[in-house]
Design a protein around this motif. Structure first.
Motif, PDB file in Angstrom:
ATOM      1  N   SER A   1      11.130  14.375   4.668  1.00 36.42           N
ATOM      2  CA  SER A   1      11.021  14.563   3.215  1.00 36.42           C
ATOM      3  C   SER A   1      11.352  13.284   2.453  1.00 36.42           C
ATOM      4  CB  SER A   1      11.938  15.703   2.759  1.00 36.42           C
ATOM      5  OG  SER A   1      13.306  15.367   2.951  1.00 36.42           O
ATOM      6  N   LYS A   2      12.117  12.397   3.069  1.00 31.80           N
ATOM      7  CA  LYS A   2      12.473  11.138   2.425  1.00 31.80           C
ATOM      8  C   LYS A   2      11.331  10.120   2.465  1.00 31.80           C
ATOM      9  CE  LYS A   2      17.434  11.449   3.403  1.00 31.80           C
ATOM     10  NZ  LYS A   2      18.584  10.781   4.078  1.00 31.80           N
ATOM     11  N   PHE A   3      10.352  10.356   3.339  1.00 36.47           N
ATOM     12  CA  PHE A   3       9.286   9.378   3.553  1.00 36.47           C
ATOM     13  C   PHE A   3       7.898   9.890   3.172  1.00 36.47           C
ATOM     14  CE2 PHE A   3      12.363   8.810   7.203  1.00 36.47           C
ATOM     15  CZ  PHE A   3      13.057   7.748   6.631  1.00 36.47           C
ATOM     16  N   SER A   4       7.771  11.182   2.925  1.00 36.65           N
ATOM     17  CA  SER A   4       6.447  11.791   2.780  1.00 36.65           C
ATOM     18  C   SER A   4       5.670  11.292   1.568  1.00 36.65           C
ATOM     19  CB  SER A   4       6.572  13.312   2.728  1.00 36.65           C
ATOM     20  OG  SER A   4       7.378  13.711   1.639  1.00 36.65           O
ATOM     21  N   HIS A   5       6.340  10.637   0.609  1.00 37.97           N
ATOM     22  CA  HIS A   5       5.652  10.108  -0.575  1.00 37.97           C
ATOM     23  C   HIS A   5       4.935   8.797  -0.290  1.00 37.97           C
ATOM     24  CE1 HIS A   5       9.455   7.982  -0.377  1.00 37.97           C
ATOM     25  NE2 HIS A   5       9.009   7.094  -1.251  1.00 37.97           N
ATOM     26  N   LEU A   6       5.164   8.223   0.881  1.00 38.17           N
ATOM     27  CA  LEU A   6       4.692   6.864   1.147  1.00 38.17           C
ATOM     28  C   LEU A   6       3.204   6.783   1.467  1.00 38.17           C
ATOM     29  CD1 LEU A   6       7.687   5.544   3.298  1.00 38.17           C
ATOM     30  CD2 LEU A   6       7.191   5.059   0.884  1.00 38.17           C
ATOM     31  N   GLY A   7       2.644   7.817   2.073  1.00 39.21           N
ATOM     32  CA  GLY A   7       1.233   7.722   2.436  1.00 39.21           C
ATOM     33  C   GLY A   7       0.691   9.007   3.022  1.00 39.21           C
ATOM     34  N   ASP A   8      -0.545   8.944   3.463  1.00 40.79           N
ATOM     35  CA  ASP A   8      -1.166  10.090   4.117  1.00 40.79           C
ATOM     36  C   ASP A   8      -0.526  10.345   5.473  1.00 40.79           C
ATOM     37  OD1 ASP A   8      -3.224  10.644   2.121  1.00 40.79           O
ATOM     38  OD2 ASP A   8      -4.055   8.708   2.717  1.00 40.79           O
ATOM     39  N   PHE A   9      -0.165   9.244   6.133  1.00 42.67           N
ATOM     40  CA  PHE A   9       0.535   9.337   7.410  1.00 42.67           C
ATOM     41  C   PHE A   9       1.705   8.366   7.385  1.00 42.67           C
ATOM     42  CE2 PHE A   9      -3.748  10.755   8.245  1.00 42.67           C
ATOM     43  CZ  PHE A   9      -3.552  11.880   9.039  1.00 42.67           C
ATOM     44  N   VAL A  10       2.831   8.816   7.917  1.00 42.09           N
ATOM     45  CA  VAL A  10       4.011   7.972   8.032  1.00 42.09           C
ATOM     46  C   VAL A  10       4.336   7.840   9.513  1.00 42.09           C
ATOM     47  CG1 VAL A  10       6.461   7.704   7.494  1.00 42.09           C
ATOM     48  CG2 VAL A  10       4.903   8.689   5.789  1.00 42.09           C
ATOM     49  N   ILE A  11       4.471   6.593   9.962  1.00 39.00           N
ATOM     50  CA  ILE A  11       4.825   6.339  11.362  1.00 39.00           C
ATOM     51  C   ILE A  11       6.200   5.685  11.391  1.00 39.00           C
ATOM     52  CG2 ILE A  11       4.225   5.144  13.485  1.00 39.00           C
ATOM     53  CD1 ILE A  11       1.323   5.155  12.604  1.00 39.00           C
ATOM     54  N   ILE A  12       7.120   6.315  12.096  1.00 35.32           N
ATOM     55  CA  ILE A  12       8.440   5.724  12.306  1.00 35.32           C
ATOM     56  C   ILE A  12       8.521   5.258  13.755  1.00 35.32           C
ATOM     57  CG2 ILE A  12      10.928   6.147  12.384  1.00 35.32           C
ATOM     58  CD1 ILE A  12      10.673   8.022  10.099  1.00 35.32           C
ATOM     59  N   THR A  13       8.969   4.028  13.939  1.00 40.35           N
ATOM     60  CA  THR A  13       9.042   3.450  15.271  1.00 40.35           C
ATOM     61  C   THR A  13      10.501   3.222  15.676  1.00 40.35           C
ATOM     62  OG1 THR A  13       8.913   1.157  14.499  1.00 40.35           O
ATOM     63  CG2 THR A  13       6.832   2.291  14.894  1.00 40.35           C
TER      64      THR A  13
ATOM     65  N   SER B   1       0.805  -1.237   0.000  1.00 35.87           N
ATOM     66  CA  SER B   1       0.000   0.000   0.000  1.00 35.87           C
ATOM     67  C   SER B   1       0.831   1.276   0.000  1.00 35.87           C
ATOM     68  CB  SER B   1      -0.955   0.010   1.196  1.00 35.87           C
ATOM     69  OG  SER B   1      -0.250  -0.134   2.420  1.00 35.87           O
ATOM     70  N   ASP B   2       2.152   1.172   0.147  1.00 35.35           N
ATOM     71  CA  ASP B   2       2.987   2.368   0.085  1.00 35.35           C
ATOM     72  C   ASP B   2       2.788   3.101  -1.235  1.00 35.35           C
ATOM     73  OD1 ASP B   2       4.043   2.159   2.592  1.00 35.35           O
ATOM     74  OD2 ASP B   2       6.078   1.642   1.973  1.00 35.35           O
ATOM     75  N   GLU B   3       2.820   4.406  -1.174  1.00 35.29           N
ATOM     76  CA  GLU B   3       2.624   5.299  -2.325  1.00 35.29           C
ATOM     77  C   GLU B   3       1.236   5.130  -2.953  1.00 35.29           C
ATOM     78  OE1 GLU B   3       6.001   5.681  -5.045  1.00 35.29           O
ATOM     79  OE2 GLU B   3       7.196   4.483  -3.641  1.00 35.29           O
ATOM     80  N   LYS B   4       0.336   4.508  -2.190  1.00 32.65           N
ATOM     81  CA  LYS B   4      -1.032   4.246  -2.644  1.00 32.65           C
ATOM     82  C   LYS B   4      -1.061   3.381  -3.906  1.00 32.65           C
ATOM     83  CE  LYS B   4      -3.038   8.210  -0.346  1.00 32.65           C
ATOM     84  NZ  LYS B   4      -4.092   9.231  -0.342  1.00 32.65           N
ATOM     85  N   LEU B   5      -0.077   2.495  -4.003  1.00 34.20           N
ATOM     86  CA  LEU B   5      -0.006   1.565  -5.128  1.00 34.20           C
ATOM     87  C   LEU B   5      -0.513   0.197  -4.675  1.00 34.20           C
ATOM     88  CD1 LEU B   5       3.556   2.629  -6.380  1.00 34.20           C
ATOM     89  CD2 LEU B   5       1.350   3.315  -7.346  1.00 34.20           C
ATOM     90  N   GLY B   6      -0.238  -0.837  -5.444  1.00 33.04           N
ATOM     91  CA  GLY B   6      -0.577  -2.194  -5.051  1.00 33.04           C
ATOM     92  C   GLY B   6      -2.055  -2.391  -4.772  1.00 33.04           C
ATOM     93  N   THR B   7      -2.369  -2.816  -3.570  1.00 35.22           N
ATOM     94  CA  THR B   7      -3.747  -3.135  -3.194  1.00 35.22           C
ATOM     95  C   THR B   7      -4.657  -1.916  -3.276  1.00 35.22           C
ATOM     96  OG1 THR B   7      -2.879  -4.834  -1.702  1.00 35.22           O
ATOM     97  CG2 THR B   7      -5.175  -4.225  -1.438  1.00 35.22           C
ATOM     98  N   MET B   8      -4.147  -0.760  -2.910  1.00 36.79           N
ATOM     99  CA  MET B   8      -4.962   0.457  -2.957  1.00 36.79           C
ATOM    100  C   MET B   8      -5.356   0.790  -4.393  1.00 36.79           C
ATOM    101  SD  MET B   8      -3.291   3.005  -0.103  1.00 36.79           S
ATOM    102  CE  MET B   8      -4.699   4.102  -0.127  1.00 36.79           C
ATOM    103  N   ALA B   9      -4.400   0.719  -5.289  1.00 36.78           N
ATOM    104  CA  ALA B   9      -4.682   1.015  -6.697  1.00 36.78           C
ATOM    105  C   ALA B   9      -5.660   0.006  -7.278  1.00 36.78           C
ATOM    106  CB  ALA B   9      -3.378   1.018  -7.500  1.00 36.78           C
TER     107      ALA B   9
END
Length: 300
Positions: free
Chosen positions: A280-292, A244-252
């Protein structure tokens, strides 16, 4: 003999209670200092509560996880509970971790008809089922539906070995577990991401990539079928973040089945830059990015 039986039964119940208590205590140890949530639209750090206010507006929320990230798993359960508090009985859980042909087993467990050990065995639960158990138990307690979304692994494996054309000879009873054929194989950015995941090498014959597309289409079609039968419901779908990253795959794929759906996605993962991430390196991945916190990540 009767007293001995009652004593043994009491000890078993006591042990079960202690196990559940310890499990709940461990689950409650989620600390805000172990994760950071970034709203890619506002370009700012946000709280879990603020993220929920946005997610509740979506028809389907995708939580893209790392399968061995305990903080991510705890957040999934928190998000499910908070969405349910707002959406009520309209809230549904959907999971990559269960295959479509075990839906009846899932339903029987949710209805308290079968024991957990039978459920785990016959639902072919993943080895790290305990990571997903809190969500299943919450759904069972609150009487929420759970979608076993994935196409059966035997057919994914068949495509991995022989390509998508190998699905054609299957009879109708087998194809009912699959999305409509033929399956479109997404190209462009998704294929480039796939090659990157595979180490940057071209995939001989494309069979592995085709099985990835079957996986995506299968999950998307399971969600589409559910929403078609249950109009107005909301779906919270758990899956590996590559899907689902970048709203591709299953989302598309889901938008191809129903372009009118409002979708939101979360990309959750551990990263060595946790203390000072460059968003800025992660903001393309989704509406929200969670780093743990990467120190908490497990190895299987």
């Amino acid at each position: 003999m009767k007293n001995e039986f009652l004593t043994i039964r009491f000890m078993k119940l006591k042990s079960l209670f202690l196990l559940l208590l310890l499990s709940n205590i461990a689950f409650a140890q989620l600390k805000t200092e172990n994760y950071k949530i970034y709203n890619t639209q506002s370009k700012s750090i946000c709280s879990l509560e603020d993220m929920i206010k946005s997610l509740v507006l979506a028809d389907v929320v995708f939580f893209g996880e790392e399968h061995n990230d305990p903080t991510g798993h705890q957040l999934e359960s928190d998000v499910l509970q908070k969405l349910h508090q707002l959406n009520g009985k309209k809230q549904t859980l959907s999971m990559e971790m269960f295959e479509k042909d075990i839906q009846q087993v899932m339903n029987e467990y949710l209805q308290n008809l079968i024991r957990e050990k039978n459920f785990i065995k016959e639902a072919r639960a993943w080895n790290n089922y305990n990571d997903y158990k809190p969500m299943i138990e919450y759904a069972r307690e609150k009487e929420l539906a759970v979608i076993a979304a994935n196409p059966p692994n035997r057919y994914v494996n068949l495509v991995t070995r022989k390509g998508l054309s190998a699905l054609n000879p299957l009879d109708r009873s087998a194809k009912k577990w699959l999305p409509p054929l033929p399956i479109d194989t997404a190209t462009g950015a998704y294929y480039k991401n796939f090659l990157k995941t595979m180490g940057g090498h071209t995939v001989p014959g494309m069979e592995i990539y085709q099985s990835q597309n079957l996986w995506d289409s299968g999950m998307a079609h399971s969600i589409f079928q559910y929403l078609k039968k249950n109009k107005g419901d909301k779906v919270f779908h758990i899956l590996g973040r590559f899907h689902s990253d970048e709203k591709l795959g299953t989302m598309a794929k889901l938008l191809k089945y129903n372009a009118g759906l409002k979708l939101s996605n979360i990309s959750s993962f551990s990263d060595k830059s946790f203390n000072e991430p460059d968003w800025s390196k992660f903001s393309h991945l989704g509406d929200f990015v969670i780093i743990t916190n990467p120190d908490l990540k497990r190895t299987f």
